[in-house]
Design a protein around this motif. Structure first.
Motif, PDB file in Angstrom:
ATOM      1  N   ALA A   1     100.055  43.525  -9.800  1.00  0.00           N
ATOM      2  CA  ALA A   1      99.564  42.188  -9.692  1.00  0.00           C
ATOM      3  C   ALA A   1     100.684  41.429  -8.955  1.00  0.00           C
ATOM      4  CB  ALA A   1      99.481  41.636 -11.036  1.00  0.00           C
ATOM      5  N   SER A   2     102.280  41.812  -9.230  1.00  0.00           N
ATOM      6  CA  SER A   2     103.017  40.922  -8.512  1.00  0.00           C
ATOM      7  C   SER A   2     103.156  41.273  -7.083  1.00  0.00           C
ATOM      8  CB  SER A   2     104.532  41.235  -9.157  1.00  0.00           C
ATOM      9  OG  SER A   2     104.895  42.465  -9.051  1.00  0.00           O
ATOM     10  N   GLY A   3     103.061  42.419  -6.638  1.00  0.00           N
ATOM     11  CA  GLY A   3     103.055  42.742  -5.203  1.00  0.00           C
ATOM     12  C   GLY A   3     101.693  41.859  -4.601  1.00  0.00           C
ATOM     13  N   ALA A   4     100.612  42.038  -5.262  1.00  0.00           N
ATOM     14  CA  ALA A   4      99.373  41.023  -4.693  1.00  0.00           C
ATOM     15  C   ALA A   4      99.712  39.778  -4.731  1.00  0.00           C
ATOM     16  CB  ALA A   4      98.368  41.480  -5.626  1.00  0.00           C
ATOM     17  N   ILE A   5     100.185  39.265  -5.791  1.00  0.00           N
ATOM     18  CA  ILE A   5     100.821  37.740  -5.294  1.00  0.00           C
ATOM     19  C   ILE A   5     101.611  37.463  -4.406  1.00  0.00           C
ATOM     20  CG2 ILE A   5     101.952  35.887  -6.792  1.00  0.00           C
ATOM     21  CD1 ILE A   5     100.659  37.120  -9.276  1.00  0.00           C
ATOM     22  N   ALA A   6     102.516  38.485  -4.084  1.00  0.00           N
ATOM     23  CA  ALA A   6     103.171  38.003  -2.929  1.00  0.00           C
ATOM     24  C   ALA A   6     102.737  38.008  -1.753  1.00  0.00           C
ATOM     25  CB  ALA A   6     104.533  39.067  -3.041  1.00  0.00           C
ATOM     26  N   LEU A   7     101.764  39.088  -1.632  1.00  0.00           N
ATOM     27  CA  LEU A   7     101.008  39.329  -0.298  1.00  0.00           C
ATOM     28  C   LEU A   7      99.833  38.050  -0.199  1.00  0.00           C
ATOM     29  CD1 LEU A   7     100.351  43.153  -0.510  1.00  0.00           C
ATOM     30  CD2 LEU A   7     101.810  41.792   1.407  1.00  0.00           C
ATOM     31  N   GLY A   8      99.416  37.540  -1.354  1.00  0.00           N
ATOM     32  CA  GLY A   8      98.356  36.417  -1.406  1.00  0.00           C
ATOM     33  C   GLY A   8      98.913  35.206  -1.079  1.00  0.00           C
ATOM     34  N   THR A   9     100.331  34.996  -1.234  1.00  0.00           N
ATOM     35  CA  THR A   9     100.827  33.801  -1.369  1.00  0.00           C
ATOM     36  C   THR A   9     101.359  33.782   0.227  1.00  0.00           C
ATOM     37  OG1 THR A   9     101.828  33.726  -3.545  1.00  0.00           O
ATOM     38  CG2 THR A   9     103.051  32.653  -1.792  1.00  0.00           C
ATOM     39  N   LEU A  10     101.772  34.890   0.977  1.00  0.00           N
ATOM     40  CA  LEU A  10     102.128  34.943   2.143  1.00  0.00           C
ATOM     41  C   LEU A  10     100.792  34.602   2.965  1.00  0.00           C
ATOM     42  CD1 LEU A  10     104.256  35.349   4.317  1.00  0.00           C
ATOM     43  CD2 LEU A  10     103.915  37.683   4.163  1.00  0.00           C
ATOM     44  N   ALA A  11      99.656  35.513   2.686  1.00  0.00           N
ATOM     45  CA  ALA A  11      98.451  35.143   3.303  1.00  0.00           C
ATOM     46  C   ALA A  11      98.123  33.619   3.542  1.00  0.00           C
ATOM     47  CB  ALA A  11      97.356  36.106   3.042  1.00  0.00           C
ATOM     48  N   LEU A  12      98.149  33.164   2.206  1.00  0.00           N
ATOM     49  CA  LEU A  12      97.960  31.642   2.220  1.00  0.00           C
ATOM     50  C   LEU A  12      98.603  30.812   3.216  1.00  0.00           C
ATOM     51  CD1 LEU A  12      96.043  29.463   1.026  1.00  0.00           C
ATOM     52  CD2 LEU A  12      97.269  29.544  -0.903  1.00  0.00           C
ATOM     53  N   ASP A  13     100.082  30.981   3.184  1.00  0.00           N
ATOM     54  CA  ASP A  13     100.842  30.190   3.997  1.00  0.00           C
ATOM     55  C   ASP A  13     100.428  30.460   5.586  1.00  0.00           C
ATOM     56  OD1 ASP A  13     102.223  29.417   1.799  1.00  0.00           O
ATOM     57  OD2 ASP A  13     104.138  30.962   2.202  1.00  0.00           O
ATOM     58  N   VAL A  14     100.214  31.420   5.821  1.00  0.00           N
ATOM     59  CA  VAL A  14      99.970  31.886   7.070  1.00  0.00           C
ATOM     60  C   VAL A  14      98.430  31.429   7.724  1.00  0.00           C
ATOM     61  CG1 VAL A  14      99.248  33.620   9.071  1.00  0.00           C
ATOM     62  CG2 VAL A  14     101.281  34.107   7.304  1.00  0.00           C
ATOM     63  N   ALA A  15      97.582  31.262   6.791  1.00  0.00           N
ATOM     64  CA  ALA A  15      96.169  30.831   6.819  1.00  0.00           C
ATOM     65  C   ALA A  15      96.199  29.322   7.035  1.00  0.00           C
ATOM     66  CB  ALA A  15      95.411  31.105   5.837  1.00  0.00           C
ATOM     67  N   LYS A  16      97.272  28.572   6.280  1.00  0.00           N
ATOM     68  CA  LYS A  16      97.445  26.971   6.209  1.00  0.00           C
ATOM     69  C   LYS A  16      97.833  26.922   7.704  1.00  0.00           C
ATOM     70  CE  LYS A  16      98.174  26.072   1.345  1.00  0.00           C
ATOM     71  NZ  LYS A  16      99.343  25.781   0.596  1.00  0.00           N
ATOM     72  N   ARG A  17      98.895  27.583   8.009  1.00  0.00           N
ATOM     73  CA  ARG A  17      99.531  27.206   9.407  1.00  0.00           C
ATOM     74  C   ARG A  17      98.880  27.401  10.590  1.00  0.00           C
ATOM     75  NH1 ARG A  17     103.902  30.972   8.372  1.00  0.00           N
ATOM     76  NH2 ARG A  17     103.050  32.138   9.721  1.00  0.00           N
ATOM     77  N   THR A  18      97.795  28.231  10.528  1.00  0.00           N
ATOM     78  CA  THR A  18      96.848  28.492  11.702  1.00  0.00           C
ATOM     79  C   THR A  18      95.269  27.997  11.316  1.00  0.00           C
ATOM     80  OG1 THR A  18      96.024  30.476  10.644  1.00  0.00           O
ATOM     81  CG2 THR A  18      97.642  30.865  12.086  1.00  0.00           C
ATOM     82  N   ALA A  19      95.364  26.964  10.314  1.00  0.00           N
ATOM     83  CA  ALA A  19      94.242  26.162   9.966  1.00  0.00           C
ATOM     84  C   ALA A  19      92.802  27.264  10.044  1.00  0.00           C
ATOM     85  CB  ALA A  19      93.821  25.146  11.095  1.00  0.00           C
ATOM     86  N   ASN A  20      93.315  28.420   9.197  1.00  0.00           N
ATOM     87  CA  ASN A  20      92.025  29.417   9.142  1.00  0.00           C
ATOM     88  C   ASN A  20      91.294  29.374   7.543  1.00  0.00           C
ATOM     89  OD1 ASN A  20      90.770  31.683   8.865  1.00  0.00           O
ATOM     90  ND2 ASN A  20      92.089  33.083  10.045  1.00  0.00           N
ATOM     91  N   LEU A  21      90.593  28.355   7.630  1.00  0.00           N
ATOM     92  CA  LEU A  21      89.842  28.168   6.199  1.00  0.00           C
ATOM     93  C   LEU A  21      89.174  29.495   5.546  1.00  0.00           C
ATOM     94  CD1 LEU A  21      89.119  25.982   3.949  1.00  0.00           C
ATOM     95  CD2 LEU A  21      86.990  25.779   5.344  1.00  0.00           C
ATOM     96  N   PRO A  22      88.494  30.397   6.274  1.00  0.00           N
ATOM     97  CA  PRO A  22      87.794  31.513   5.756  1.00  0.00           C
ATOM     98  C   PRO A  22      89.161  32.351   5.044  1.00  0.00           C
ATOM     99  CG  PRO A  22      86.890  31.113   7.711  1.00  0.00           C
ATOM    100  CD  PRO A  22      87.836  30.137   7.827  1.00  0.00           C
TER     101      PRO A  22
END
Length: 173
Positions: free
Chosen positions: A137-158
């Motif tokens: 779960a902690s690895g998934a949280i780290a990857l999910g947090t990074l994915a959310l940060d990148v998605a926000k930077r690129t305005a990628n809502l999906p």
């Protein structure tokens, strides 16, 4: 080639509406007319995702592997990364964790090397889901947090929605 490209785009619209049978019809029409390698790649990626939407995992893997026509990330970084991501998703759907992780990691490496923000969040989420299946779960949280940060930077809502879904499941786990 242009007519094929337009038919492919119609197929993508049907795919986005989850009308997968119509999507396949239009994507196949487009694929029959498209000859350029750089155009063959996205058609095969969309075909794979469409078959995946129908739950036809073997067909999804078949088209994912057909998308792998770009021999190097240097030639077309986005197309190469998109192909690796599609293959990773197809293996994940079939439950082949090691292969899925390999292709998600390849996608992440290419995206990092060539600064491809559009594909990166999906690869991070895919790898995070595999980690969650392994009870990490902690690895998934780290990857999910990074994915959310990148998605926000690129305005990628999906991608933001996928990342938050992963984070919800990971925090719950």
């Amino acid at each position: 080639d242009q007519i094929g490209w337009a038919e492919k785009e119609i197929g993508i619209l049907f795919k986005q509406l989850a009308q997968y049978r119509d999507a396949i019809t239009w994507l196949k029409k487009g694929a029959a007319k498209i000859t350029r390698i750089r155009a063959v790649n996205p058609v095969a990626c969309h075909m794979s995702e469409t078959y995946s939407g129908l739950g036809m995992r073997d067909s999804a893997l078949f088209y994912a592997q057909r998308s792998n026509v770009i021999p190097s990330a240097v030639i077309d970084p986005y197309g190469y990364a998109r192909s690796q991501l599609t293959i990773g998703k197809a293996y994940a759907a079939k439950g082949e964790r090691e292969m899925a992780e390999l292709f998600f990691k390849k996608t992440i490496a290419v995206c990092d090397s060539f600064d491809i923000g559009l594909v990166l969040p999906a690869a991070l989420v895919g790898l995070g889901r595999e980690r969650l299946k392994m009870k990490d779960a902690s690895g998934a949280i780290a990857l999910g947090t990074l994915a959310l940060d990148v998605a926000k930077r690129t305005a990628n809502l999906p991608a933001s929605l996928e990342a938050t879904d992963l984070l919800e499941k990971a925090y719950h786990a």
